[in-house]
Design a protein around this motif. Structure first.
Motif, PDB file in Angstrom:
ATOM      1  N   ALA A  94      54.058 -17.944  -3.668  1.00 17.41           N
ATOM      2  CA  ALA A  94      54.475 -18.140  -2.280  1.00 17.41           C
ATOM      3  C   ALA A  94      53.373 -18.840  -1.498  1.00 17.41           C
ATOM      4  O   ALA A  94      52.178 -18.579  -1.700  1.00 17.41           O
ATOM      5  N   HIS A  95      53.777 -19.725  -0.615  1.00 18.10           N
ATOM      6  CA  HIS A  95      52.899 -20.503   0.263  1.00 18.10           C
ATOM      7  C   HIS A  95      52.146 -21.612  -0.480  1.00 18.10           C
ATOM      8  O   HIS A  95      51.288 -22.263   0.114  1.00 18.10           O
ATOM      9  N   SER A  96      52.428 -21.792  -1.761  1.00 16.13           N
ATOM     10  CA  SER A  96      51.757 -22.879  -2.485  1.00 16.13           C
ATOM     11  C   SER A  96      52.706 -24.075  -2.615  1.00 16.13           C
ATOM     12  O   SER A  96      53.910 -23.964  -2.379  1.00 16.13           O
ATOM     13  N   ALA A 150      58.075 -23.114   1.623  1.00 15.51           N
ATOM     14  CA  ALA A 150      57.298 -22.541   0.524  1.00 15.51           C
ATOM     15  C   ALA A 150      57.269 -21.020   0.605  1.00 15.51           C
ATOM     16  O   ALA A 150      56.419 -20.376  -0.006  1.00 15.51           O
ATOM     17  N   CYS A 151      58.191 -20.441   1.366  1.00 15.82           N
ATOM     18  CA  CYS A 151      58.322 -18.980   1.399  1.00 15.82           C
ATOM     19  C   CYS A 151      59.790 -18.568   1.251  1.00 15.82           C
ATOM     20  O   CYS A 151      60.116 -17.386   1.356  1.00 15.82           O
ATOM     21  N   GLY A 152      60.674 -19.555   1.073  1.00 16.10           N
ATOM     22  CA  GLY A 152      62.066 -19.242   0.735  1.00 16.10           C
ATOM     23  C   GLY A 152      62.932 -18.768   1.882  1.00 16.10           C
ATOM     24  O   GLY A 152      64.019 -18.223   1.647  1.00 16.10           O
ATOM     25  N   HIS A 153      62.524 -18.999   3.129  1.00 21.10           N
ATOM     26  CA  HIS A 153      63.294 -18.446   4.251  1.00 21.10           C
ATOM     27  C   HIS A 153      64.687 -19.063   4.377  1.00 21.10           C
ATOM     28  O   HIS A 153      65.598 -18.422   4.912  1.00 21.10           O
ATOM     29  N   HIS A 154      64.846 -20.285   3.906  1.00 23.20           N
ATOM     30  CA  HIS A 154      66.167 -20.914   3.956  1.00 23.20           C
ATOM     31  C   HIS A 154      67.217 -20.063   3.250  1.00 23.20           C
ATOM     32  O   HIS A 154      68.377 -19.990   3.680  1.00 23.20           O
ATOM     33  N   ALA A 193      60.009 -18.192  13.476  1.00 26.45           N
ATOM     34  CA  ALA A 193      58.538 -18.098  13.463  1.00 26.45           C
ATOM     35  C   ALA A 193      57.990 -16.823  12.842  1.00 26.45           C
ATOM     36  O   ALA A 193      57.218 -16.112  13.470  1.00 26.45           O
ATOM     37  N   GLU A 194      58.359 -16.554  11.581  1.00 30.47           N
ATOM     38  CA  GLU A 194      57.703 -15.433  10.901  1.00 30.47           C
ATOM     39  C   GLU A 194      56.298 -15.820  10.459  1.00 30.47           C
ATOM     40  O   GLU A 194      55.382 -14.995  10.449  1.00 30.47           O
ATOM     41  N   GLU A 195      56.133 -17.098  10.086  1.00 27.43           N
ATOM     42  CA  GLU A 195      54.839 -17.549   9.568  1.00 27.43           C
ATOM     43  C   GLU A 195      53.864 -17.839  10.713  1.00 27.43           C
ATOM     44  O   GLU A 195      54.275 -18.212  11.807  1.00 27.43           O
ATOM     45  N   SER A 196      52.563 -17.706  10.408  1.00 24.46           N
ATOM     46  CA  SER A 196      51.532 -18.067  11.384  1.00 24.46           C
ATOM     47  C   SER A 196      51.113 -19.510  11.153  1.00 24.46           C
ATOM     48  O   SER A 196      50.231 -19.785  10.347  1.00 24.46           O
TER      49      SER A 196
HETATM   50 ZN   LIG Z   1      55.466 -16.636   4.080  1.00 29.40          ZN
END
Ligand SMILES: [Zn+2]
Ligand SMILES: [Zn+2]
Length: 486
Positions: free
Chosen positions: A386-388, A119-123, A154-157
């Protein structure tokens, strides 16, 4: 998923002008377009949370292997880092891709087993990083410096309790990927770094120069004393009320936060008692504090700490606070931003490229920006916030393939023609310091935030502890607690 033979030598050698190099890089990426789209879609459908991205790391390693690039694996558990040698010994530019997904059960593309979801598009970042590698491989003989391609974890918390365990066991040094990689020296041989992140719905085609808030997390626990809420509430010390007073005290201070500091203080109460028939003897708050600068972050943290003390003092509870710097404020390098803007305007047209703005969210690119120049444009290609649960990349060309070209072009500008632009970026930051010294200053900055502290509200000013009043009344329900109430 096999990457196939996207080797370095499959493009005609360009004559060497920067425009020619960019054209060659773009054509090489276009030739691999379908493979890059497959990577982005495949990873979107195989999400993994931070420090657990084994599948994504294996895919990246396989791709590097197919390109014949030497690489390291297992950096901060799952990071994969390759180095492409240029012809000269100039600065090293890194192109990054973040591996991790969020924990978001209920997202339409969530892993049914783990609840992880992109849900943040990192792929798309991983695909754009690999695409940049493909583009730059065919012009590497014209680059006067090396390029590092780095899939970072691990960018996300997320899963912070599990990560705290890994820190306590010594396996990790910090809770987020880039901070941990910096601490272990994995960026010591890199001079500047860039990635391209997806934006939210209705975003400009490309946004250049955005900044982000830094963030600090606080876990606060209040310890009081249980008693029967009906028969002898005066014998209790109410931890829940300490927590609610703390929240009120934080709210009372919001006027002191300057608009330009973009302070955010958000809290939840994971625990506030188990039954209304007992005075709660324990309450917990998880608080996230964000601000635009380190000084503003410190000021907001002080405000929250005073609020915690006031809650403990009012009730006579004992407060314990565990404070961890999560991300430093993120500011991009202005020289890199201008270089990126010029390339973006060439690719998409001037109207399509937005001036960056300040975002209230946070990223560990802020940590990397503390130790080296960084670039972090945002691309369109996704829908939802983002994140939703609504957020997903739907246009993988915009989110992954075109950013690959953009990043490759930026690296070409930096490292072609004697790497003059890369040297200009570095010179603009003043005299170079040894990597170990930079790392040590970074750790010191972090350590200035990280602390475990305690405040016992019952000890203040010699006031009579509540128990002396309770024991004097002879109520006779000694030992009554949550277990014993009805
Ligand atoms: Zn994010
Ligand atoms: Zn992100």
């Amino acid at each position: 998923m096999k990457s196939g033979g996207q080797g370095a030598g499959d493009a005609a050698e360009p004559a060497g002008g920067v425009g020619e190099l960019k054209r060659a890089a773009r054509e090489a990426i276009e030739r691999r377009r379908d493979r890059l789209l497959q990577v982005s879609v495949y990873l979107q459908r195989h999400p993994e949370t931070g420090f657990r991205e084994e599948h994504g790391a294996a895919l990246v390693a396989d791709w590097f292997d197919g390109m014949g690039l030497p690489f390291e694996t297992g950096l901060a558990r799952t990071g994969v880092k390759a180095r492409m040698k240029g012809r000269g010994s100039g600065p090293t530019a890194a192109v990054l891709g973040e591996l991790d997904a969020l924990l978001l059960p209920g997202h339409p593309l969530a892993d049914p087993g783990t609840g992880a979801a992109h849900a943040c598009g990192h792929h798309a970042q991983i695909a754009s990083m690999l695409g940049a590698a493909v583009g730059l491989a065919c012009v590497r003989e014209h680059l006067d410096g090396d390029v590092v391609f780095f899939a970072v974890p691990a960018e996300e918390s997320t899963e912070l309790e599990w990560r705290r365990e890994l820190v306590r066991s010594g396996e990790l040094r910090h809770l987020v990927g880039k901070a941990d990689l910096i601490a272990r020296g994995a960026f010591d041989d890199v001079d500047m770094a860039m990635l391209c992140h997806t934006s939210g719905e209705n975003a400009p085609r490309l946004s250049v120069g955005d900044s982000h808030n830094g963030s600090v997390v606080k876990r606060v626990s209040f310890e009081g004393r249980a008693s029967h809420a009906g028969a002898s509430p005066w014998r209790g010390v109410n931890a829940l009320k300490s927590a609610t007073l703390t929240l009120a005290a934080i709210d009372a201070q919001r006027d002191t936060f300057r608009d330009e500091d973009a302070v955010r203080v958000n809290a939840v109460m994971p625990y506030g008692g188990s039954a209304p028939t007992a005075v709660p003897d324990r309450a917990e708050l998880d608080i996230v504090i964000r601000a635009r600068t380190v000084d503003a972050l410190r000021h907001a943290c002080d405000s929250v700490d005073r609020a915690v003390s006031s809650g403990a003092l009012a009730l006579g509870t004992a407060a314990r606070t565990e404070t961890t710097l999560n991300y430093l404020p993120h500011h991009q390098d202005p020289v890199l931003v201008e270089l990126c803007r010029a390339n973006a305007e060439t690719m998409f047209g001037r109207e399509a490229v937005a001036q960056g703005w300040h975002r209230g969210a946070s990223t560990d690119m802020g940590d990397l920006g503390e130790v080296m120049p960084v670039l972090h444009p945002f691309t369109s290609g996704a829908v939802g916030d983002a994140h939703s649960r609504d957020y997903r990349v739907t246009d993988h060309v915009a989110a992954a393939v075109e950013p690959a070209v953009l990043l490759a072009w930026c690296v070409i500008d930096l490292l072609a023609s004697g790497a003059g632009e890369a040297r200009r970026v570095l010179a603009s930051r003043g005299p170079r310091r040894p990597a170990a010294e930079v790392r040590s200053a970074y750790e010191e900055l972090r350590a200035g935030f990280d602390a475990d502290s305690a405040f016992d509200g019952a000890d203040y000013g010699g006031a009579s502890p509540p128990c002396s009043r309770a024991s004097a009344d002879g109520n006779g329900i000694a030992g009554s607690g949550p277990e014993g109430v009805e």
